[in-house]
Design an enzyme around this catalytic site. Sequence first.
Site, mmCIF file in Angstrom:
data_model
loop_
_atom_site.group_PDB
_atom_site.id
_atom_site.type_symbol
_atom_site.label_atom_id
_atom_site.label_comp_id
_atom_site.label_asym_id
_atom_site.label_seq_id
_atom_site.Cartn_x
_atom_site.Cartn_y
_atom_site.Cartn_z
ATOM 1 N N SER A 594 4.265 -4.354 -3.455
ATOM 2 C CA SER A 594 3.363 -5.492 -3.655
ATOM 3 C C SER A 594 4.143 -6.804 -3.468
ATOM 4 O O SER A 594 4.667 -7.047 -2.379
ATOM 5 C CB SER A 594 2.702 -5.403 -5.035
ATOM 6 O OG SER A 594 1.633 -6.307 -5.146
ATOM 7 N N ASP A 669 -6.725 -0.369 0.176
ATOM 8 C CA ASP A 669 -6.154 -1.298 -0.795
ATOM 9 C C ASP A 669 -7.075 -2.508 -0.906
ATOM 10 O O ASP A 669 -7.117 -3.356 -0.014
ATOM 11 C CB ASP A 669 -4.755 -1.720 -0.338
ATOM 12 C CG ASP A 669 -3.963 -2.472 -1.403
ATOM 13 O OD1 ASP A 669 -4.602 -3.085 -2.276
ATOM 14 O OD2 ASP A 669 -2.724 -2.445 -1.361
ATOM 15 N N HIS A 701 -4.110 0.219 -3.906
ATOM 16 C CA HIS A 701 -2.824 -0.463 -4.055
ATOM 17 C C HIS A 701 -1.770 0.407 -4.738
ATOM 18 O O HIS A 701 -0.582 0.227 -4.534
ATOM 19 C CB HIS A 701 -3.033 -1.752 -4.859
ATOM 20 C CG HIS A 701 -1.905 -2.728 -4.762
ATOM 21 N ND1 HIS A 701 -1.420 -3.198 -3.551
ATOM 22 C CD2 HIS A 701 -1.143 -3.324 -5.723
ATOM 23 C CE1 HIS A 701 -0.421 -4.048 -3.781
ATOM 24 N NE2 HIS A 701 -0.233 -4.135 -5.078
#
Length: 724
Positions: A594, A669, A701
């Site tokens: 991320s 995602d 995600h």
Amino acid sequence: MKYLKNSILLFLLALSPVFAQQKITLQEIWSGAFRTKGMDDLQAMQNTNQYTVLNTNRSARTNQIDLYDFATLNKVGTLVDTKGFKELADGIDSYTFSPDEKKILIATSSEQIFRHSFLADFYIYDISLKTLVKLSGDKVQEPTFSADGTKVAYGKGNNLYVYDVASKATKQITTDGKKNAVINGITDWVYEEEFAFVRAYDWNKSGDKIAYIRFDETAVPEFTMEIYGDNLYPDTQTFKYPKAGEKNSTVSLHIYDVKAGTTKEIKLGNYSDFYIPRIKWTNDAQILSAQVINRHQNNLDLIFVDANSGAPTVVLNEQDKAYVDVTDNLTFLNDNSFIWTSEKDGYNHIYHYSKTGKLLDQITKGNWEVTAYYGFDDKTGNIFYQSVENGSINRDVYRINLNGKNKVRLTNQTGTNSAIFSPDFDYFINTFSSATQPTTFTLNSAKDGKQVKEIVNNEELKSKLAGYSIPIKEFTTITTEKGHQLNAWFIKPKNFDPNKKYPVLMYQYSGPGSQQVANDWNDTNDYWYYMLAQEGYIVACVDGRGTGYKGAAFKKVTYKELGKYEVEDQIDAAKVIVKYAYVDPARVGIWGWSYGGFMSSNCILKGADVFKMAIAVAPVTNWRFYDSVYTERYLQTPQENASGYDENSPINHVSKLKGSYLLIHGSADDNVHLQNTMRMVEALVQANKQFDWAIYPDKNHGIYGGATRLQLYTKMTNFIKEKL
């Protein structure tokens, strides 16, 4: 004699595998072999000095909500056992009590929507009658009892409903809810993700009014994802997602009068393009509080609303040159004065204000941060909280008087302590762990912190791990050539030889206010790092500028320049590390997920002469692609700060790639869209750069489900072994 010696030798050789140190495997990590024991869904009761725990009988595949006494820790009884109810065959996912604690709302058969939100079948369980009544024929969201326990409000189909417990009648209180258009009482995607709440309505203290936020998403741009599934043609998922600089939901505040059946819109004032990140009724049943923050998020007003007249009054204003963090610690005392936490003196501290917003006291002070607020005991005048006063990587529980005097540290073990207090504030259940001590749960006195009794320990896991030759996580501080002091930890091979040269894999996240260098027990990634250390790697983690718990100045230095100073610090830290005599300077890699993937991508490009390889999982590759609330808090809009977006976008630095780069993303995602990776791939292709990449179909995600994590970490492990 010679024969006897040979026999003994052969016997010892045969036994040697028993005494050999085991190696950690990915299969063990992702099968839960190192999972700690805990106390699931522990809730302190409010009306009795007791607490509940959601226990599981794995062999019988049943759940129990068990009741315990705080003072003795003895089990008082079982409130609910799913084996007696076929409706709960799928188990208890979560539960909440009515205010009088005579009824329980039980969620089962939950269906996840986004990170926090879910739909579920909800049942009202009457503890004394042992009856179970379904709240609605459909799955609903966020049901909550009224103050008197006679009614339950909930969200369904973007509208709000009220269910009468006695008559079992349901009343729909909003009618304009429509998917991807209008939502009543439940947050939109960006509020859920970035303001971290889903229930955007609240009952008042007398149960005659419901305040709620209405989201008009009509003008918000839509994002569509392909869901491949098992069908011949893929499905699509379309939802409203405001990217940086784009149109947000138009929000408005409303109060519904339950008795009159009427709704009033509250005119908050002369605001435009604003957020309402929190609403909460005060102890005065007719006074509602609302936090209103501007789009730049550098000006926050705490507003009190008179529910009868609808008149708003600003009682507190917070401003910052960078941004103001929304607080969840707003607590109203009996006289409607309130507790508030703020960074306004440079560190997050506790303040006491009168009901009119006059500052009465700054309760905590110092160059350290309050990290959790636990509550106020009105019989002693004490406040209980958690802070990093004992070092930014540690957490301790404290007691202090409302006037800021007589502070007492209630925990004495160095590591991470957190507390759940009994309703009378006589006891607290302390959860403690450190890098060397698995999680323990103990009952402690709130008067002096002394341990009364141990509840749960993980000595069995500790003994099990003793057979794995796991190295110790070493904490230190790295000082870069620019003079920045950064918290760090290192994991070295157990048989570490300072005369050898080792490859180093660096891990980081680096997002604003985050922390990875913390003195607590292992998460799943730590076992992977121990496994890599067993394979001869050193793993290091450095928290650079922009991370949390070291004051506002340290955290907010990255304002308007995400990816500049954080990347500098990772590169500069690596330059310090490669000077260690035992480090191979030609074999340093970095990885992250991320925000950490955004960082590792920038590091392999801007630090091409330092890093040999990088792995980026689900990375943001340009903040123009990310959501408005998060991104603009730190960068303002792309229209106002184009260079802040583009100069630190890895997409614009692909020509610098020299090392090995692995790019990974889930195709579904909803948070960091696959668009980020696809645009990065196109830029790399057009720059004629070779790289590796993997897309995980229909994974969000978190990229998990079935064997997904095992396959993912096998891929990353193989890449590290091959490239580093």
